[in-house]
Design a protein around this motif. Structure first.
Motif, PDB file in Angstrom:
ATOM      1  N   LYS A  46       9.688  -0.166  -9.485  1.00 60.92           N
ATOM      2  CA  LYS A  46       8.570  -0.145 -10.852  1.00 60.92           C
ATOM      3  C   LYS A  46       6.902   0.916  -9.438  1.00 60.92           C
ATOM      4  O   LYS A  46       5.896   2.062  -9.966  1.00 60.92           O
ATOM      5  N   LYS A  47       6.700  -0.077  -8.381  1.00 65.54           N
ATOM      6  CA  LYS A  47       6.255   0.276  -6.967  1.00 65.54           C
ATOM      7  C   LYS A  47       6.115   1.200  -6.393  1.00 65.54           C
ATOM      8  O   LYS A  47       5.746   2.378  -6.300  1.00 65.54           O
ATOM      9  N   VAL A  48       7.598   1.943  -6.042  1.00 65.97           N
ATOM     10  CA  VAL A  48       8.177   2.867  -6.182  1.00 65.97           C
ATOM     11  C   VAL A  48       7.451   4.110  -6.459  1.00 65.97           C
ATOM     12  O   VAL A  48       6.569   5.009  -5.941  1.00 65.97           O
ATOM     13  N   GLY A  49       7.946   3.798  -8.132  1.00 65.99           N
ATOM     14  CA  GLY A  49       7.455   5.085  -8.501  1.00 65.99           C
ATOM     15  C   GLY A  49       5.710   4.900  -8.900  1.00 65.99           C
ATOM     16  O   GLY A  49       5.417   6.445  -8.982  1.00 65.99           O
ATOM     17  N   GLU A  50       4.311   3.730  -8.550  1.00 64.44           N
ATOM     18  CA  GLU A  50       3.874   3.837  -8.194  1.00 64.44           C
ATOM     19  C   GLU A  50       2.810   4.669  -7.717  1.00 64.44           C
ATOM     20  O   GLU A  50       1.873   5.093  -7.488  1.00 64.44           O
ATOM     21  N   GLU A  51       3.383   4.341  -6.318  1.00 66.22           N
ATOM     22  CA  GLU A  51       3.367   4.741  -4.978  1.00 66.22           C
ATOM     23  C   GLU A  51       3.371   6.335  -4.897  1.00 66.22           C
ATOM     24  O   GLU A  51       2.008   6.827  -4.236  1.00 66.22           O
ATOM     25  N   ALA A  52       4.577   6.928  -5.776  1.00 67.76           N
ATOM     26  CA  ALA A  52       4.654   8.474  -5.673  1.00 67.76           C
ATOM     27  C   ALA A  52       3.550   9.259  -6.279  1.00 67.76           C
ATOM     28  O   ALA A  52       3.470   9.998  -5.963  1.00 67.76           O
ATOM     29  N   THR A  53       3.140   8.355  -7.327  1.00 72.53           N
ATOM     30  CA  THR A  53       2.107   8.734  -8.476  1.00 72.53           C
ATOM     31  C   THR A  53       0.957   8.861  -7.656  1.00 72.53           C
ATOM     32  O   THR A  53       0.111   9.909  -7.860  1.00 72.53           O
ATOM     33  N   GLU A  54       0.493   7.799  -6.527  1.00 72.35           N
ATOM     34  CA  GLU A  54      -0.710   7.779  -5.671  1.00 72.35           C
ATOM     35  C   GLU A  54      -0.991   8.812  -4.894  1.00 72.35           C
ATOM     36  O   GLU A  54      -1.835   9.173  -4.929  1.00 72.35           O
ATOM     37  N   LEU A  55       0.115   9.234  -4.400  1.00 73.98           N
ATOM     38  CA  LEU A  55       0.077  10.395  -3.274  1.00 73.98           C
ATOM     39  C   LEU A  55       0.405  11.686  -3.794  1.00 73.98           C
ATOM     40  O   LEU A  55      -0.579  12.425  -4.024  1.00 73.98           O
ATOM     41  N   VAL A  56       0.945  11.784  -5.418  1.00 75.44           N
ATOM     42  CA  VAL A  56       0.711  13.293  -5.762  1.00 75.44           C
ATOM     43  C   VAL A  56      -0.754  12.937  -6.396  1.00 75.44           C
ATOM     44  O   VAL A  56      -1.490  14.203  -5.750  1.00 75.44           O
ATOM     45  N   MET A  57      -1.780  11.903  -6.627  1.00 75.99           N
ATOM     46  CA  MET A  57      -2.516  12.306  -7.041  1.00 75.99           C
ATOM     47  C   MET A  57      -4.047  12.721  -5.638  1.00 75.99           C
ATOM     48  O   MET A  57      -4.937  13.137  -6.091  1.00 75.99           O
ATOM     49  N   ALA A  72       2.406   6.060   3.520  1.00 71.49           N
ATOM     50  CA  ALA A  72       2.971   5.331   4.327  1.00 71.49           C
ATOM     51  C   ALA A  72       3.115   3.734   2.771  1.00 71.49           C
ATOM     52  O   ALA A  72       4.155   3.703   3.025  1.00 71.49           O
ATOM     53  N   ASP A  73       2.380   4.312   2.132  1.00 68.55           N
ATOM     54  CA  ASP A  73       2.195   2.425   0.960  1.00 68.55           C
ATOM     55  C   ASP A  73       4.151   3.014   0.286  1.00 68.55           C
ATOM     56  O   ASP A  73       4.724   2.604  -0.165  1.00 68.55           O
ATOM     57  N   LEU A  74       3.864   4.636   0.392  1.00 73.83           N
ATOM     58  CA  LEU A  74       5.406   4.812  -0.511  1.00 73.83           C
ATOM     59  C   LEU A  74       6.769   4.552   0.700  1.00 73.83           C
ATOM     60  O   LEU A  74       7.261   4.623  -0.363  1.00 73.83           O
ATOM     61  N   TRP A  75       6.326   5.051   1.806  1.00 72.95           N
ATOM     62  CA  TRP A  75       7.895   4.916   2.782  1.00 72.95           C
ATOM     63  C   TRP A  75       7.895   3.282   2.611  1.00 72.95           C
ATOM     64  O   TRP A  75       9.133   3.381   2.462  1.00 72.95           O
ATOM     65  N   PHE A  76       6.597   2.520   2.765  1.00 75.26           N
ATOM     66  CA  PHE A  76       6.710   1.390   3.043  1.00 75.26           C
ATOM     67  C   PHE A  76       8.329   0.608   1.540  1.00 75.26           C
ATOM     68  O   PHE A  76       8.680  -0.109   2.113  1.00 75.26           O
ATOM     69  N   HIS A  77       7.315   0.425  -0.360  1.00 76.35           N
ATOM     70  CA  HIS A  77       8.392   0.518  -1.132  1.00 76.35           C
ATOM     71  C   HIS A  77       9.439   1.404  -0.579  1.00 76.35           C
ATOM     72  O   HIS A  77      10.241   0.725  -0.977  1.00 76.35           O
TER      73      HIS A  77
END
Ligand SMILES: N=c1c2ncn([C@@H]3O[C@H](COP(=O)(O)OP(=O)(O)OP(=O)(O)O)[C@@H](O)[C@H]3O)c2ncn1[C@@H]1O[C@H](COP(=O)(O)O)[C@@H](O)[C@H]1O
Length: 122
Positions: A46-57, A72-77
């Motif tokens: 779920k966090k991977v999905g959220e961070e991907a969305t935050e990167l898109v935004m 960085a958040d996406l890579w970490f998760h």
């Protein structure tokens, strides 16, 4: 291997992977990694999905600093998801290296062909 301006490298990812492995069974009150592993695999995904969305935004806003932060958040998760499956960063880097010099379109066609030969769906 090429390095970014802050000297990030495979070593950085390997060190982080070691820390993740050390912390995953730790105290959830003291470690974010332990807390997420305690919540379970779905929480990590779920966090991977959220961070991907935050990167898109961030990218849509063309906010350079935020793009770096969210990546960085996406890579970490993503690394937590890799750790779940016992996969080291070197394995992903090796896959990227394997693709070097091969057109993405060519690689996709080869993958489709291989899947067809193995009887899978492309
Ligand atoms: N690289 C990271 C890292 N990147 C992001 N995060 C955390 O990931 C979370 C991201 O969540 P969000 O941005 O969605 O914000 P949030 O509101 O805190 O999260 P939610 O409540 O929505 O779940 C934040 O709590 C960040 O602190 C990280 N937490 C840890 N690390 C690395 O992991 C190591 C071990 O961390 P601990 O397990 O906490 O000791 C650290 O030393 C770091 O090297």
């Amino acid at each position: 291997m090429s390095q970014n301006p802050a000297n990030g490298s495979l070593d950085t990812l390997e060190r982080l992977a070691d820390v993740i492995d050390q912390r995953r069974a730790g105290d959830p009150d003291k470690s974010y990694v332990a807390r997420l592993f305690q919540k379970g695999g779905d929480a990590i995904l779920k966090k991977v999905g959220e961070e991907a969305t935050e990167l898109v935004m961030a990218a849509k806003d063309a906010d350079r600093q935020k793009i770096v932060y969210e990546t960085a958040d996406l890579w970490f998760h993503s690394m937590l998801a890799l750790a779940q499956h016992g996969i080291r960063p070197a394995e992903v880097l090796a896959e990227l290296e394997r693709r070097e010099g091969l057109s993405g379109l060519e690689e996709f066609a080869l993958r489709k062909l291989k899947l067809r030969e193995e009887g899978g769906t492309p």
